[in-house]
Design a protein around this motif. Sequence first.
Motif, PDB file in Angstrom:
ATOM      1  N   LEU A 146      40.463  25.285 -74.721  1.00 47.64           N
ATOM      2  CA  LEU A 146      39.100  25.804 -74.834  1.00 47.64           C
ATOM      3  C   LEU A 146      38.381  25.826 -73.492  1.00 47.64           C
ATOM      4  O   LEU A 146      37.383  26.537 -73.346  1.00 47.64           O
ATOM      5  CB  LEU A 146      38.296  24.978 -75.833  1.00 47.64           C
ATOM      6  N   GLY A 147      38.823  25.034 -72.534  1.00 46.38           N
ATOM      7  CA  GLY A 147      38.156  25.041 -71.241  1.00 46.38           C
ATOM      8  C   GLY A 147      38.718  23.997 -70.309  1.00 46.38           C
ATOM      9  O   GLY A 147      39.313  23.002 -70.745  1.00 46.38           O
ATOM     10  N   THR A 148      38.532  24.218 -69.019  1.00 43.64           N
ATOM     11  CA  THR A 148      38.874  23.253 -67.976  1.00 43.64           C
ATOM     12  C   THR A 148      37.739  23.260 -66.962  1.00 43.64           C
ATOM     13  O   THR A 148      37.263  24.330 -66.561  1.00 43.64           O
ATOM     14  CB  THR A 148      40.197  23.601 -67.275  1.00 43.64           C
ATOM     15  N   PHE A 149      37.316  22.079 -66.548  1.00 43.01           N
ATOM     16  CA  PHE A 149      36.224  21.938 -65.588  1.00 43.01           C
ATOM     17  C   PHE A 149      36.655  20.904 -64.555  1.00 43.01           C
ATOM     18  O   PHE A 149      37.082  19.804 -64.919  1.00 43.01           O
ATOM     19  CB  PHE A 149      34.933  21.499 -66.286  1.00 43.01           C
ATOM     20  N   ALA A 150      36.548  21.255 -63.279  1.00 40.38           N
ATOM     21  CA  ALA A 150      37.079  20.410 -62.220  1.00 40.38           C
ATOM     22  C   ALA A 150      35.998  20.100 -61.209  1.00 40.38           C
ATOM     23  O   ALA A 150      34.953  20.760 -61.135  1.00 40.38           O
ATOM     24  CB  ALA A 150      38.270  21.087 -61.533  1.00 40.38           C
ATOM     25  N   GLY A 151      36.258  19.063 -60.400  1.00 37.89           N
ATOM     26  CA  GLY A 151      35.351  18.664 -59.337  1.00 37.89           C
ATOM     27  C   GLY A 151      36.098  17.867 -58.297  1.00 37.89           C
ATOM     28  O   GLY A 151      37.157  17.283 -58.567  1.00 37.89           O
ATOM     29  N   ALA A 152      35.565  17.829 -57.099  1.00 38.41           N
ATOM     30  CA  ALA A 152      36.201  17.096 -56.005  1.00 38.41           C
ATOM     31  C   ALA A 152      35.934  15.607 -56.135  1.00 38.41           C
ATOM     32  O   ALA A 152      34.891  15.181 -56.642  1.00 38.41           O
ATOM     33  CB  ALA A 152      35.682  17.610 -54.664  1.00 38.41           C
ATOM     34  N   GLY A 153      36.896  14.796 -55.684  1.00 34.73           N
ATOM     35  CA  GLY A 153      36.731  13.347 -55.737  1.00 34.73           C
ATOM     36  C   GLY A 153      36.741  12.832 -57.159  1.00 34.73           C
ATOM     37  O   GLY A 153      37.546  13.241 -57.996  1.00 34.73           O
ATOM     38  N   ASN A 154      35.817  11.915 -57.441  1.00 34.41           N
ATOM     39  CA  ASN A 154      35.691  11.385 -58.793  1.00 34.41           C
ATOM     40  C   ASN A 154      35.064  12.386 -59.754  1.00 34.41           C
ATOM     41  O   ASN A 154      35.160  12.225 -60.964  1.00 34.41           O
ATOM     42  CB  ASN A 154      34.855  10.102 -58.778  1.00 34.41           C
ATOM     43  N   GLY A 155      34.375  13.395 -59.222  1.00 35.47           N
ATOM     44  CA  GLY A 155      33.771  14.402 -60.070  1.00 35.47           C
ATOM     45  C   GLY A 155      32.569  13.874 -60.815  1.00 35.47           C
ATOM     46  O   GLY A 155      32.213  12.694 -60.767  1.00 35.47           O
ATOM     47  N   ASP A 156      31.912  14.755 -61.543  1.00 33.78           N
ATOM     48  CA  ASP A 156      30.769  14.400 -62.394  1.00 33.78           C
ATOM     49  C   ASP A 156      31.236  14.500 -63.840  1.00 33.78           C
ATOM     50  O   ASP A 156      31.079  15.527 -64.489  1.00 33.78           O
ATOM     51  CB  ASP A 156      29.602  15.339 -62.107  1.00 33.78           C
ATOM     52  N   TYR A 157      31.849  13.418 -64.347  1.00 37.41           N
ATOM     53  CA  TYR A 157      32.473  13.495 -65.658  1.00 37.41           C
ATOM     54  C   TYR A 157      31.454  13.642 -66.768  1.00 37.41           C
ATOM     55  O   TYR A 157      31.743  14.226 -67.826  1.00 37.41           O
ATOM     56  CB  TYR A 157      33.360  12.273 -65.888  1.00 37.41           C
ATOM     57  N   GLN A 158      30.240  13.140 -66.582  1.00 34.89           N
ATOM     58  CA  GLN A 158      29.222  13.298 -67.617  1.00 34.89           C
ATOM     59  C   GLN A 158      28.783  14.753 -67.737  1.00 34.89           C
ATOM     60  O   GLN A 158      28.626  15.269 -68.850  1.00 34.89           O
ATOM     61  CB  GLN A 158      28.034  12.389 -67.316  1.00 34.89           C
ATOM     62  N   ALA A 159      28.582  15.422 -66.600  1.00 42.17           N
ATOM     63  CA  ALA A 159      28.214  16.837 -66.647  1.00 42.17           C
ATOM     64  C   ALA A 159      29.352  17.685 -67.202  1.00 42.17           C
ATOM     65  O   ALA A 159      29.118  18.632 -67.974  1.00 42.17           O
ATOM     66  CB  ALA A 159      27.820  17.319 -65.251  1.00 42.17           C
ATOM     67  N   GLU A 160      30.600  17.351 -66.834  1.00 38.43           N
ATOM     68  CA  GLU A 160      31.737  18.087 -67.370  1.00 38.43           C
ATOM     69  C   GLU A 160      31.886  17.857 -68.873  1.00 38.43           C
ATOM     70  O   GLU A 160      32.258  18.769 -69.611  1.00 38.43           O
ATOM     71  CB  GLU A 160      33.004  17.676 -66.630  1.00 38.43           C
TER      72      GLU A 160
END
Length: 308
Positions: free
Chosen positions: A210-224
Amino acid sequence: MTHSSVHLQIAPEDQPSIPNWFAEVAIVAQVFTTSGVLTRIEEQVRFARARFGIYELIDFVAVLIGYAVSAEPTLLTFSERLTPFASAFMALFGRTHLPHRSTLSRYLAALDQPTVEALRALFLDDLVLRTAQTFPPGGLWDRLGQHWLVVDVDATKHAARQRALPSLPELPEAHRRYARVCAPGYLGRKRGEVARSRTTVLQAHSHHWLGTFAGAGNGDYQAELKRACQTIITYAGWLCMPLAHILIRLDGLYGTLATLTPLLTSGLGVLVRCKDYGLLDLPAVAARLTQPPDAQTVHPESGAARSL
């Protein structure tokens, strides 16, 4: 009996074999063509870039689709296997020119976020349409005949290793390609210097992404996680399923009060291993704990009793 003589003939021209994944790419391209996905990409998704040349966005999308289907380890190996059959590959998608891998790299570096979101929304709409045509899309049925869907939201982390670069006064500042997509972060048991996080949303029964959301480093897991919940709510709306019958399975990363409180108020069901005892103070949880348990189990060896 006389044996016929064997003749060997050697030609100096190379005759590369057809890749074993080419047939699967042909099937996927045929499905995308007949369903109108390629046409909607050409008509609805726009990305303007200077010196774009002879290529359109659909050319790069076709290469990425083939790369994903081929399961080749790197883009270099995929390009080497595809180059002898470039014209036939692009003809499957109604195109003529295959972009070089360096051209694809420059294109992906210049691609902006609105274009990515437009492609994401287009593919999600196509997925929901196909799922609705084969309803119910898997799931679980309890003893009362109620239908439940389990969606797996998982945060993964990938580490990248960087080679040592010389740092001398007469040399320019070191430039790393990973600097745009990776950053220092928690690596856990993975070996590397920088990391990149990714949140995946998978329908557990039909294995639909249904989706993939990525970020650099530890990322913003709450926003994802918030974006993942929005995608799941849209998915449930297309299927006309109540949100209470959608169960989101989370791992221990999300087991905090600050992360779970928005989920509990959204109406979605949650299965999570919690590490924050502050959840026991919520009114809904406290009211449930005052009622008798649904079941009690006793371990046959240790004799430990547990209440569910």
